[in-house]
Each structure stands twice: as structure tokens, then as C-alpha cells.
Design a protein around this motif. Structure first.
Motif, PDB file in Angstrom:
ATOM      1  N   UNK A   3      28.513  49.467  29.488  1.00 12.93           N
ATOM      2  CA  UNK A   3      29.571  50.360  29.969  1.00 12.93           C
ATOM      3  C   UNK A   3      30.802  49.593  30.457  1.00 12.93           C
ATOM      4  N   UNK A   4      30.666  48.523  31.264  1.00 13.30           N
ATOM      5  CA  UNK A   4      31.873  47.794  31.677  1.00 13.30           C
ATOM      6  C   UNK A   4      32.626  47.180  30.495  1.00 13.30           C
ATOM      7  N   UNK A   5      31.923  46.727  29.491  1.00 11.53           N
ATOM      8  CA  UNK A   5      32.560  46.155  28.313  1.00 11.53           C
ATOM      9  C   UNK A   5      33.368  47.219  27.573  1.00 11.53           C
ATOM     10  N   UNK A   6      32.799  48.395  27.411  1.00 11.21           N
ATOM     11  CA  UNK A   6      33.501  49.491  26.739  1.00 11.21           C
ATOM     12  C   UNK A   6      34.736  49.884  27.548  1.00 11.21           C
ATOM     13  N   UNK A   7      34.632  49.938  28.866  1.00 14.60           N
ATOM     14  CA  UNK A   7      35.773  50.272  29.714  1.00 14.60           C
ATOM     15  C   UNK A   7      36.908  49.267  29.535  1.00 14.60           C
ATOM     16  N   UNK A   8      36.595  48.004  29.508  1.00 11.02           N
ATOM     17  CA  UNK A   8      37.609  46.968  29.357  1.00 11.02           C
ATOM     18  C   UNK A   8      38.272  47.061  27.979  1.00 11.02           C
ATOM     19  N   UNK A   9      37.483  47.282  26.950  1.00 14.77           N
ATOM     20  CA  UNK A   9      38.032  47.387  25.598  1.00 14.77           C
ATOM     21  C   UNK A   9      38.962  48.596  25.496  1.00 14.77           C
ATOM     22  N   UNK A  10      38.595  49.710  26.087  1.00 13.55           N
ATOM     23  CA  UNK A  10      39.446  50.900  26.034  1.00 13.55           C
ATOM     24  C   UNK A  10      40.755  50.683  26.789  1.00 13.55           C
ATOM     25  N   UNK A  11      40.704  50.026  27.932  1.00 15.17           N
ATOM     26  CA  UNK A  11      41.927  49.734  28.681  1.00 15.17           C
ATOM     27  C   UNK A  11      42.838  48.808  27.864  1.00 15.17           C
ATOM     28  N   UNK A  12      42.270  47.786  27.236  1.00 18.91           N
ATOM     29  CA  UNK A  12      43.066  46.887  26.406  1.00 18.91           C
ATOM     30  C   UNK A  12      43.674  47.624  25.213  1.00 18.91           C
ATOM     31  N   UNK A  13      42.929  48.548  24.615  1.00 17.18           N
ATOM     32  CA  UNK A  13      43.439  49.330  23.504  1.00 17.18           C
ATOM     33  C   UNK A  13      44.630  50.182  23.935  1.00 17.18           C
ATOM     34  N   UNK A  14      44.534  50.821  25.086  1.00 23.87           N
ATOM     35  CA  UNK A  14      45.635  51.648  25.591  1.00 23.87           C
ATOM     36  C   UNK A  14      46.859  50.788  25.870  1.00 23.87           C
ATOM     37  N   UNK A  15      46.666  49.635  26.474  1.00 27.20           N
ATOM     38  CA  UNK A  15      47.792  48.735  26.755  1.00 27.20           C
ATOM     39  C   UNK A  15      48.450  48.298  25.448  1.00 27.20           C
ATOM     40  N   UNK A  16      47.657  47.972  24.440  1.00 28.30           N
ATOM     41  CA  UNK A  16      48.205  47.558  23.148  1.00 28.30           C
ATOM     42  C   UNK A  16      49.000  48.682  22.503  1.00 28.30           C
ATOM     43  N   UNK A  17      48.478  49.898  22.539  1.00 25.54           N
ATOM     44  CA  UNK A  17      49.161  51.025  21.914  1.00 25.54           C
ATOM     45  C   UNK A  17      50.498  51.307  22.590  1.00 25.54           C
ATOM     46  N   UNK A  18      50.548  51.216  23.912  1.00 28.82           N
ATOM     47  CA  UNK A  18      51.787  51.492  24.630  1.00 28.82           C
ATOM     48  C   UNK A  18      52.817  50.407  24.362  1.00 28.82           C
ATOM     49  N   UNK A  19      52.420  49.154  24.382  1.00 28.41           N
ATOM     50  CA  UNK A  19      53.383  48.068  24.177  1.00 28.41           C
ATOM     51  C   UNK A  19      53.815  47.961  22.718  1.00 28.41           C
ATOM     52  N   UNK A  20      52.996  48.384  21.782  1.00 36.11           N
ATOM     53  CA  UNK A  20      53.361  48.291  20.363  1.00 36.11           C
ATOM     54  C   UNK A  20      54.569  49.164  20.046  1.00 36.11           C
ATOM     55  N   UNK A  21      54.702  50.312  20.684  1.00 32.06           N
ATOM     56  CA  UNK A  21      55.847  51.179  20.429  1.00 32.06           C
ATOM     57  C   UNK A  21      57.143  50.527  20.906  1.00 32.06           C
ATOM     58  N   UNK A  22      57.101  49.794  22.005  1.00 33.77           N
ATOM     59  CA  UNK A  22      58.305  49.117  22.486  1.00 33.77           C
ATOM     60  C   UNK A  22      58.688  47.958  21.573  1.00 33.77           C
ATOM     61  N   UNK A  23      57.714  47.261  21.043  1.00 35.02           N
ATOM     62  CA  UNK A  23      57.985  46.126  20.170  1.00 35.02           C
ATOM     63  C   UNK A  23      58.662  46.600  18.890  1.00 35.02           C
ATOM     64  N   UNK A  24      58.169  47.677  18.306  1.00 31.51           N
ATOM     65  CA  UNK A  24      58.727  48.191  17.056  1.00 31.51           C
ATOM     66  C   UNK A  24      60.134  48.742  17.276  1.00 31.51           C
TER      67      UNK A  24
END
Length: 141
Positions: free
Chosen positions: A24-45
């Protein structure tokens, strides 16, 4: 002897509790990293090509196969984020029309770009066979 058997049973019970891994902690960390990546990717583009779009009160949304053409204030032409010449724009537009007759072009021109340059880009795209195009605007609040 009864006390030894009881002590041994307690240790065997502890071994059963450790045999499982909690992910469960591993899944939580991966989901948080995914959300951070998705939000920052829009600014980069969005920061790749800076264009100051004109504003309009009434604008529509386009769907389907589209060519994203950007004209900067210095006259540079970008097609789908890659800088192109007029000849390359025409060739890529013809290729897109050959694959899909309903291809549309969305032209985003900086508000400081020359009117003649915008008309030239529209002419190049229409000459390549794209019959439907739109001028990208920023909607007024």
C-alpha cells in the motif's frame, strides 16, 4: 513442558504475520508521483512555444484530426510543435489530407504577428488541401 510448547507456539504465530508484504505505501507513492508528473507535464508543453493569443468573447472547440500550426511574432512557423518552413508545412499538410480528408488546421498566431504572415500560412494550408481551419484565440473572461 507445557510452558515450552506455549512459548514455541507464540514464536510460530509471529512468523506467520511477517510472511506477507504490504504494498500500500508503494502504491501511494507511485500515485503521488504520477499526479505530480501529469501536472508538471502540461506546464512544460505550454512553455515550448510562447504565443500571445488575441482574445474573443465567442469561440468554439474543434474535434477530430487537426494540424496545430503556430505562427510566432518573428514569423517562425511551427507544425505540431516542430519548427517548419512553408514548404515543409505544405508537404505535411498534404500527407495529413491524404490520410484523412476531414483534416482541420488550427492556426495560432501571436497577436503581434503581421496580418500578411497569417494570411500566407492560411493560404499554404488551404493550398495543401485542408479545407477546414480555425484561428485559435484566448477566450475573454
Amino acid at each position: 513442558m507445557a510452558s515450552l510448547a506455549g512459548g514455541g507456539a507464540g514464536r510460530d504465530g509471529d512468523d506467520d504475520l511477517i510472511s506477507g508484504i504490504n504494498i500500500t505505501p508503494l502504491v501511494d507513492i507511485v500515485l503521488v508521483l504520477l499526479i505530480i508528473f501529469m501536472v508538471t507535464a502540461t506546464y512544460i508543453v505550454r512553455e515550448a512555444i510562447e504565443v500571445d493569443l488575441p482574445r474573443a468573447a465567442h469561440g468554439g472547440e474543434a474535434t477530430g484530426t487537426t494540424l496545430a500550426v503556430v505562427l510566432t511574432r518573428d514569423g517562425a512557423i511551427y507544425l505540431d510543435g516542430v519548427r517548419r518552413t512553408e514548404e515543409e508545412l505544405a508537404a505535411r499538410s498534404r500527407e495529413a489530407v491524404a490520410k484523412d480528408q476531414g483534416t482541420r488546421a488550427i492556426i495560432s498566431a501571436d497577436r503581434a504577428s503581421l496580418h500578411g504572415a497569417v494570411v500566407r500560412v492560411i493560404d499554404v494550408v488551404k493550398g495543401a488541401g485542408v479545407s477546414r481551419f480555425a484561428i485559435n484565440i484566448e477566450k475573454e473572461p
